[in-house]
Write a protein that holds these residues in place. Structure first.
Motif: not given
Length: 576
Positions: A377-383, A332-336
């Motif tokens: 969480g709103y972060s992006s994956p990091q390699l 489900q979508p978060s508030g952001w």
């Protein structure tokens, strides 16, 4: 008869006694200090101001009912209006105010205003007739509560200052659509010729760390300031840019169409547009997609605000494949909204979908694996490559998790829960990681592999940098990020603060060859600061764009791209 006469005389004397207004004036001045003056000077005191104004609002009622000497009717009718009018007004509020601040925006805005208005009314009318006082009390309270019905909120700043406008006024998005008739007028769909390697392939640059090498710029902006190349209106959204050759790509909202758009870097002229019939909106950042497009060998990979993952042909914007990642992951979508910028690793495109990693086949879009749910969480994956092993790290509500890219296997987990996880992890030279607990602490951890098993050890935790939603850059053993709105330098050896600079609340790019931090501030300024631990030194600052700016900048060669939800612009950085 005598007793009745005496009572009437006493009651009459009470009516003639002057109001005791000085306690109300003191409380009103305290509200001004706590809610407006102190947070303007010390933003970290905003929460104190909000809760302090609530306490002062209660104090106003206590003063009026028990200590004001007002007639009985006024003493009790005033507080009753305090309760009834905001309840009535809340039924007609614009959704941007009604839903703002997790539903608390109206209360946060209304309480200090109505308290001050009520004290002003009592002070100004203290010597007027009862009839005038009572009617003016009703009018004052009704207006102080009802005026919010006429307003809307176009979003908030990082310091929770709303951008209030008349409810009926045209938004920047509506003006853009009206001007362009909801499309790129006069644009003929042409093929784009892309370089094999993108200068700025996506979110925060080639390595997602905001670091640029191989570029030197003039640092005396008095003599050689950045030169504006072009500017133009853009649809709302928090997306940044990806750049290849003479073309750049971003995401924006245009009415009910969520768009991926391509423009010419040299002129800002539109080239092509791809649209999906969907719209995301929240009361804080407004409408539009949040993630940044990712370029990879002639394709553009995008994540929309409602969870649509697209693969587009970068030459003309045609759709190659599309997935509803939100439905695939059963989230489900978060508030952001959905905010993850896609990450390409070998034959996979990997996304973070509200704290959960998912991988899709790069060519076909078929799902390859889904990771565990780490909460919001709103972060992006990091390699990263840690202990010689490539791994994808994602920050979420639960903490940090590392995944083997090819299989989706969990390599390690680091629990460090927080309500909202927004920021990216950072890799320190030597293999340690720098993690943030938003609004609280920053922490350095060591990740080691022994006998096929990973172990984590805390090196230090520091509260000298309380980052909220602004990522850091690392240079020569120091990290440059934000303590609230203030640019701050931290020693990576022990977590000690070296200095706290100006209030930028911005987004940073490190020019590593010169040791410079290039900043796009929340207010739309471009600033240049030395990346040196000895002291804070600002080398220059210019105004770039107007309005609240929550979009990361991008740098392609010597051209700096900046945008917010209203406009975007390109600046050429002068050579030394």
């Amino acid at each position: 008869m005598s007793s009745k006469t005496n009572n009437e005389q006493v009651f009459g004397q009470n009516l003639k006694r002057p109001l005791r207004v000085w306690p109300g004036i003191v409380i009103a001045l305290l509200i001004l200090l706590l809610r407006y003056i102190l947070p303007a000077v010390f933003p970290e005191l905003l929460i104190l101001g909000i809760f302090g104004s609530f306490g002062c609002g209660i104090a106003v009622i206590v003063w009026w009912v028990f200590f004001s000497r007002a007639p009985v009717f006024e003493r009790w009718f005033g507080p009753l209006l305090f309760i009834l009018t905001p309840i009535a007004a809340s039924l007609f509020l614009h959704e941007s105010i009604a839903q703002g601040g997790q539903g608390m925006m109206f209360t946060i805005l209304w309480v200090p205003v109505i308290s001050i208005v009520f004290v002003l009314w009592a002070t100004i009318t203290s010597s007027l007739s009862t009839h005038v006082r009572r009617w003016s009390m009703i009018v004052s309270i009704v207006l102080a509560s009802g005026v919010w019905i006429l307003l809307r909120n176009n979003g908030i700043t990082g310091e929770f200052s709303p951008d209030l406008m008349w409810r009926w006024s045209q938004t920047s998005e509506e003006r853009l659509i009206s001007h362009e008739r909801n499309g790129f007028l006069g644009v003929e769909k042409t093929s784009v010729i892309l370089d094999s390697v993108s200068e700025w392939p996506g979110f925060r640059g080639p390595n997602r760390d905001g670091v640029v090498k191989g570029l030197k710029i003039a640092t005396d902006w008095t003599l050689s300031p950045p030169k504006e190349v072009w500017r133009r209106a853009v649809g709302p959204g928090c997306s940044s840019f990806s750049v290849s050759g003479n073309y750049f790509f971003t995401q924006e909202q245009r009415g009910e169409q969520e768009c991926v758009t391509c423009y010419k870097l040299s002129t800002g002229e539109p080239v092509w547009i791809h649209s999906d019939s969907t719209r995301f909106w929240d009361s804080h950042a407004g409408a539009g997609p949040r993630a940044t497009p990712t370029l990879h060998y002639g394709r553009v990979y995008t994540m929309g605000g409602t969870g649509i993952l697209n693969a587009l042909d970068a030459t003309d914007g045609s759709l190659i494949w599309s997935r509803n990642a939100a439905a695939d992951c059963e989230t489900q979508p978060s508030g952001w909204g959905y905010t993850s910028s896609p990450l390409v690793v070998d034959s996979l495109v990997i996304i973070g979908i509200v704290g959960k990693l998912a991988a899709y086949d790069l060519k076909s879009g078929e799902p390859r694996w889904f990771g565990p749910d780490g909460g919001f969480g709103y972060s992006s994956p990091q390699l990263f490559t840690i202990e010689g092993i490539p791994q994808v790290v994602l920050m979420s509500q639960a903490g940090a998790i590392s995944i083997e890219p090819a299989s989706g296997k969990i390599l390690w987990e680091y629990p460090w829960p927080v309500e909202d996880r927004i920021l990216q992890p950072a890799l320190i030279e030597g293999g340690d990681l720098l993690l943030c607990k938003e609004y609280n602490d920053i922490r350095r951890i060591s990740v080691s592999l022994n006998g096929g098993r990973y172990s984590m050890m805390d090196r230090w935790t520091s509260s000298a940098m309380k980052v909220d939603f602004n990522d850091q850059v690392i240079h020569n053993g120091y990290t440059y990020g934000y303590n609230g709105p203030y640019l701050t330098c931290i020693d990576l050896h022990d977590g000690k603060r070296m200095w706290k600079g100006d209030r930028y609340r911005g987004w940073n790019i490190l020019l590593a060859d010169q040791g410079l931090v290039l900043i796009l501030t929340e207010k739309g300024d471009i600033a240049l600061v030395k990346a040196a631990p000895d002291k804070f030194t600002e080398l220059g600052k210019i105004k770039a764009i107007e309005g609240r700016t929550w979009n990361h900048p991008a740098l392609a060669g010597d051209v700096l791209l900046v945008r917010n939800s209203e406009e975007m612009a390109a600046f050429q950085l002068k050579q030394p």
